[in-house]
Design a protein around this motif. Sequence first.
Motif, PDB file in Angstrom:
ATOM      1  N   GLY A  48       0.785  -1.231   0.000  1.00  0.00           N
ATOM      2  CA  GLY A  48       0.000   0.000   0.000  1.00  0.00           C
ATOM      3  C   GLY A  48       0.813   1.275   0.000  1.00  0.00           C
ATOM      4  O   GLY A  48       0.273   2.353  -0.232  1.00  0.00           O
ATOM      5  N   CYS A  49       2.128   1.205   0.248  1.00  0.00           N
ATOM      6  CA  CYS A  49       2.928   2.432   0.309  1.00  0.00           C
ATOM      7  C   CYS A  49       3.428   2.806  -1.085  1.00  0.00           C
ATOM      8  O   CYS A  49       3.493   1.975  -1.997  1.00  0.00           O
ATOM      9  N   ALA A  50       3.775   4.067  -1.253  1.00  0.00           N
ATOM     10  CA  ALA A  50       4.407   4.538  -2.485  1.00  0.00           C
ATOM     11  C   ALA A  50       5.914   4.364  -2.373  1.00  0.00           C
ATOM     12  O   ALA A  50       6.498   4.588  -1.307  1.00  0.00           O
ATOM     13  N   VAL A  51       6.539   3.962  -3.471  1.00  0.00           N
ATOM     14  CA  VAL A  51       7.986   3.743  -3.494  1.00  0.00           C
ATOM     15  C   VAL A  51       8.561   4.368  -4.753  1.00  0.00           C
ATOM     16  O   VAL A  51       7.854   4.625  -5.729  1.00  0.00           O
ATOM     17  N   VAL A  52       9.869   4.619  -4.721  1.00  0.00           N
ATOM     18  CA  VAL A  52      10.598   5.075  -5.906  1.00  0.00           C
ATOM     19  C   VAL A  52      11.384   3.892  -6.452  1.00  0.00           C
ATOM     20  O   VAL A  52      12.099   3.215  -5.702  1.00  0.00           O
ATOM     21  N   VAL A  53      11.230   3.644  -7.755  1.00  0.00           N
ATOM     22  CA  VAL A  53      11.913   2.512  -8.384  1.00  0.00           C
ATOM     23  C   VAL A  53      12.519   2.957  -9.713  1.00  0.00           C
ATOM     24  O   VAL A  53      12.051   3.907 -10.336  1.00  0.00           O
ATOM     25  N   PRO A  54      13.581   2.268 -10.163  1.00  0.00           N
ATOM     26  CA  PRO A  54      14.108   2.538 -11.507  1.00  0.00           C
ATOM     27  C   PRO A  54      13.186   1.932 -12.563  1.00  0.00           C
ATOM     28  O   PRO A  54      12.649   0.826 -12.387  1.00  0.00           O
ATOM     29  N   PHE A  55      12.956   2.672 -13.636  1.00  0.00           N
ATOM     30  CA  PHE A  55      12.115   2.166 -14.725  1.00  0.00           C
ATOM     31  C   PHE A  55      12.653   2.729 -16.031  1.00  0.00           C
ATOM     32  O   PHE A  55      12.602   3.941 -16.275  1.00  0.00           O
ATOM     33  N   GLY A  56      13.214   1.834 -16.858  1.00  0.00           N
ATOM     34  CA  GLY A  56      13.861   2.291 -18.068  1.00  0.00           C
ATOM     35  C   GLY A  56      15.059   3.154 -17.708  1.00  0.00           C
ATOM     36  O   GLY A  56      15.869   2.818 -16.858  1.00  0.00           O
ATOM     37  N   GLY A  57      15.148   4.313 -18.310  1.00  0.00           N
ATOM     38  CA  GLY A  57      16.255   5.205 -18.011  1.00  0.00           C
ATOM     39  C   GLY A  57      15.910   6.281 -17.012  1.00  0.00           C
ATOM     40  O   GLY A  57      16.598   7.294 -16.929  1.00  0.00           O
ATOM     41  N   ARG A  58      14.871   6.088 -16.239  1.00  0.00           N
ATOM     42  CA  ARG A  58      14.426   7.109 -15.301  1.00  0.00           C
ATOM     43  C   ARG A  58      13.984   6.448 -14.004  1.00  0.00           C
ATOM     44  O   ARG A  58      14.051   5.226 -13.872  1.00  0.00           O
ATOM     45  N   GLN A  59      13.558   7.251 -13.065  1.00  0.00           N
ATOM     46  CA  GLN A  59      12.950   6.727 -11.846  1.00  0.00           C
ATOM     47  C   GLN A  59      11.451   7.018 -11.888  1.00  0.00           C
ATOM     48  O   GLN A  59      11.012   7.991 -12.502  1.00  0.00           O
ATOM     49  N   ALA A  60      10.674   6.164 -11.240  1.00  0.00           N
ATOM     50  CA  ALA A  60       9.219   6.302 -11.245  1.00  0.00           C
ATOM     51  C   ALA A  60       8.680   6.012  -9.859  1.00  0.00           C
ATOM     52  O   ALA A  60       9.319   5.332  -9.044  1.00  0.00           O
ATOM     53  N   VAL A  61       7.499   6.547  -9.590  1.00  0.00           N
ATOM     54  CA  VAL A  61       6.780   6.220  -8.360  1.00  0.00           C
ATOM     55  C   VAL A  61       5.867   5.033  -8.642  1.00  0.00           C
ATOM     56  O   VAL A  61       5.266   4.926  -9.715  1.00  0.00           O
ATOM     57  N   GLY A  62       5.798   4.129  -7.698  1.00  0.00           N
ATOM     58  CA  GLY A  62       4.896   2.992  -7.821  1.00  0.00           C
ATOM     59  C   GLY A  62       4.257   2.685  -6.490  1.00  0.00           C
ATOM     60  O   GLY A  62       4.611   3.269  -5.453  1.00  0.00           O
ATOM     61  N   PHE A  63       3.303   1.768  -6.499  1.00  0.00           N
ATOM     62  CA  PHE A  63       2.593   1.367  -5.286  1.00  0.00           C
ATOM     63  C   PHE A  63       2.789  -0.128  -5.062  1.00  0.00           C
ATOM     64  O   PHE A  63       2.577  -0.940  -5.975  1.00  0.00           O
ATOM     65  N   VAL A  64       3.178  -0.489  -3.854  1.00  0.00           N
ATOM     66  CA  VAL A  64       3.413  -1.891  -3.524  1.00  0.00           C
ATOM     67  C   VAL A  64       2.066  -2.589  -3.336  1.00  0.00           C
ATOM     68  O   VAL A  64       1.238  -2.161  -2.530  1.00  0.00           O
ATOM     69  N   VAL A  65       1.836  -3.676  -4.100  1.00  0.00           N
ATOM     70  CA  VAL A  65       0.580  -4.421  -3.981  1.00  0.00           C
ATOM     71  C   VAL A  65       0.787  -5.815  -3.398  1.00  0.00           C
ATOM     72  O   VAL A  65      -0.190  -6.492  -3.044  1.00  0.00           O
ATOM     73  N   ALA A  66       2.036  -6.245  -3.275  1.00  0.00           N
ATOM     74  CA  ALA A  66       2.305  -7.545  -2.646  1.00  0.00           C
ATOM     75  C   ALA A  66       3.783  -7.627  -2.283  1.00  0.00           C
ATOM     76  O   ALA A  66       4.636  -7.043  -2.965  1.00  0.00           O
ATOM     77  N   LEU A  67       4.079  -8.345  -1.201  1.00  0.00           N
ATOM     78  CA  LEU A  67       5.443  -8.618  -0.773  1.00  0.00           C
ATOM     79  C   LEU A  67       5.607 -10.120  -0.614  1.00  0.00           C
ATOM     80  O   LEU A  67       4.678 -10.812  -0.168  1.00  0.00           O
ATOM     81  N   SER A  68       6.787 -10.622  -0.972  1.00  0.00           N
ATOM     82  CA  SER A  68       7.020 -12.066  -0.863  1.00  0.00           C
ATOM     83  C   SER A  68       8.507 -12.325  -0.703  1.00  0.00           C
ATOM     84  O   SER A  68       9.334 -11.411  -0.808  1.00  0.00           O
ATOM     85  N   GLU A  69       8.820 -13.570  -0.456  1.00  0.00           N
ATOM     86  CA  GLU A  69      10.210 -14.012  -0.399  1.00  0.00           C
ATOM     87  C   GLU A  69      10.366 -15.222  -1.308  1.00  0.00           C
ATOM     88  O   GLU A  69       9.455 -16.050  -1.420  1.00  0.00           O
ATOM     89  N   ALA A  70      11.518 -15.318  -1.959  1.00  0.00           N
ATOM     90  CA  ALA A  70      11.751 -16.443  -2.864  1.00  0.00           C
ATOM     91  C   ALA A  70      13.241 -16.638  -3.028  1.00  0.00           C
ATOM     92  O   ALA A  70      14.033 -15.687  -2.931  1.00  0.00           O
TER      93      ALA A  70
END
Length: 828
Positions: A48-70
């Motif tokens: 549910g939180c907003a995060v900053v992530v790399p996307f292509g050649g830029r950074q973008a804001v996204g929303f976390v909809v699930a967390l897991s471990e693998a």
Amino acid sequence: MQDKAMLEARIMKLASIILDIPTQALDVPYTYGVSDQAEDGDYSIEVGCAVVVPFGGRQAVGFVVALSEASEAELPDGLDPEKLKFVKRAVSNPYFDEEGAACAQWLSERYIAPLSACVRLFTPPGGVPRMVRAPQGYWRLEQPKVGEVDDLWAMLGPEAAGFEPRSNAAKQVAVIEALRAGDMRVADLAAQFGNVSPTLKSLEAKGVVRTERRRRMRGMPDGGGFGARTDAGHGGVAADDPAALQSTDESAKHVAAHGQAMVDSESAAPAFASRATRPTLTQGQADALAAIDQARARKNGSVVLVDGVTGSGKTEVYLRAIESALSEGRTACVLVPEISLTPQTVARFRGRFGDAVAVMHSRMSDGERYDQWDFVRSGAARVVVGARSALFTPLRNLGLIVIDEEHEGSYKQDSAPRYHARDVAIWMARRSGAAVVLGSATPSIESLYLAAKDPLWHQVRLPERANGRPMPEITIVDMAREFSSGSRSMFSSQLEQALEAELAAGHKVVLLLNQRGFAKFVLCRECGFVPTCPSCSTSLTYHERGNMLVCHHCSYRIGAPPTCPECGSPYLRKFGAGTQRVEDDLNALIASFASLGGVRVPVIRMDADTTGRKGAHQRLLDQFAAADAAVLLGTQMIAKGLDFDDVTLVGVINADTQLHLPDYRATERTFDLIEQVAGRAGRANLEGRVLVQTYEASAPAIVAAAHYNRAHFLRDELPKRKALGYPPYVHLANVLVWGEDEELVRKHAESLREDLVRHAFDYGGDDWRVLSAAPCVIGKLRNAYRWHILVKAPLEADIAHVLVSLFRARKPDRAVSVAVDVDPQSLL
């Protein structure tokens, strides 16, 4: 180095993230790694939180909809651990939980909408960080423009009782005397005494005064409050702090002291209004309440359709059902068509549930809506009342959803995601084990059909008013006959006589007109020229105030020309009657009534022009309520939610406005509108009557409404819908195509129609129908040409599931936009 270490580790933390980029191309969540370093910021990475992530050649804001471990071996197919990108940092607290994330993904698939637009429904208005491109070309994070607001308050400290200021310290004396009357905002002290900062600092050092930060609820009297906090270093309150709507400073302090107990004790029965003040339920109300209680007990998302005439006491049924849900530790959401039009409804809910009620509607500022959204998130709000967007507030442990006036088209959103609040509510209820209550005096045909066919739907009827009074008699006035007898007035002789009689008796009158402006259009009698909007395929509406021609779709406006722009003729005629013209003619008519003896009777006009400013609805209704005799003249907004005991006459000036629109719901809307507005009359001890003026006196919808005979209306309407293939007998999707190049839009629509025919045949079957591409009724809107393609599928088909694969695979076109409206409410 940290990223490499994460890759080499056996177990990896992963986050599924929906990027905040509104495009159909990003139709799935993206997987990112979560490093320990990303958890070290101001916020932790949670669903549910907003995060900053790399996307292509830029950074973008996204929303976390699930967390897991693998482990590396368990990574999703096609995901190369060497190329896995990592979340940079979290930039907000959670806006929603796992259920909100699931709902956003369901909305995206059900209504074929961009994932980011669906997630945005769950975020606070104006309170989300975003990436913006700087003039220099790089991307930067822009912080939310809306957030919590704290005020600095001053109050007397422990040393105040024995403190004697110096005789020449006039400002200290003034401040102390002011604070003896009660706590004050420092801003108010400064407004009264000038710069008080040095004075307060000096007094605070001596323990005479202390200051603290308090959360202010915007839009609430006296500031309202979430309570106090002494953490001056960080404005606002934490998500689990007490929150409540307060109308006085004293109640704000009460919540500061006692609010947390309310939040923590959700299972405890809340205190409601005294039982002695509640009306005794009629048998119909008792039966409806029992049906709702049974639906709640089943915990399977059951739907109860409360089919009750206007004045039958549906609101009291809702209130009792909510009490039961709250007493079990659950919460409730109540939707109304437009909250700003029904202040009486809000008052009833706050009168019963007090500070536990949050309100969300479009007339509030972003700051006010943010405060209400945060109030819900805090857990102190147990009941949310609002328009359709209230469904997406962070209300925990949902037990009941009420949709009042469920037939209203405003429950359907007209931009992506084009959801219907009723269907979203049912999906939510089935996930949470809640019940859904749909209430209306004129239920939609689809709801009536489902109540008869679906085992999870249950219909209960309230055929009589709660006070035992009869429904007002409805008289149809044939305006064609009036015209043939020589009358040219927009008011029939019957309506004129009834107006004079009721106003002379000191009663109130409601008049409904289905349009606004002074006249519908202007026409040159020499050459036939009609001024039209350059951006929309509609004529401009004449407004007498300011002598303007206005487009009611894009707000384009120009001064009304004195002569015809085409031929120069001075013979320009105004056709049609808008609310401004009716208001002027009505004032002249009332002034001519001899029985009033020259007493001025106020005419209060409610339309989109007079209610554009914040608080205008409440102000106009207060004026109407305060007057002895008065006329409320308005458009459709006055047909619902109004409850005035002394309204004895309702007049429908033109019942035909919607009757022949090229939309399959046109006759249903006409029937609903007449019955709804008729219910405003005779709600208490005074007799009521209704006059419906029409040029189509024999139209089945009008005749049926005049006799409160829904069965007669359905006997005429349903065979037509079945023969032509419209709901409730099929599922519809309206594919919209628009752009600035008319020929390009046409070609694109026709090509898309061919793709739809092939796709429907391959994946749907022979029972599917795809109609030819055609211009929309409003063929040009805001400088864009509009075409559409109607897709019809059998009831048992999942129309969205079949269409979504086609539209997800389509490449976007820069010149032409395409959208899919599943279950459209209008085909205009």
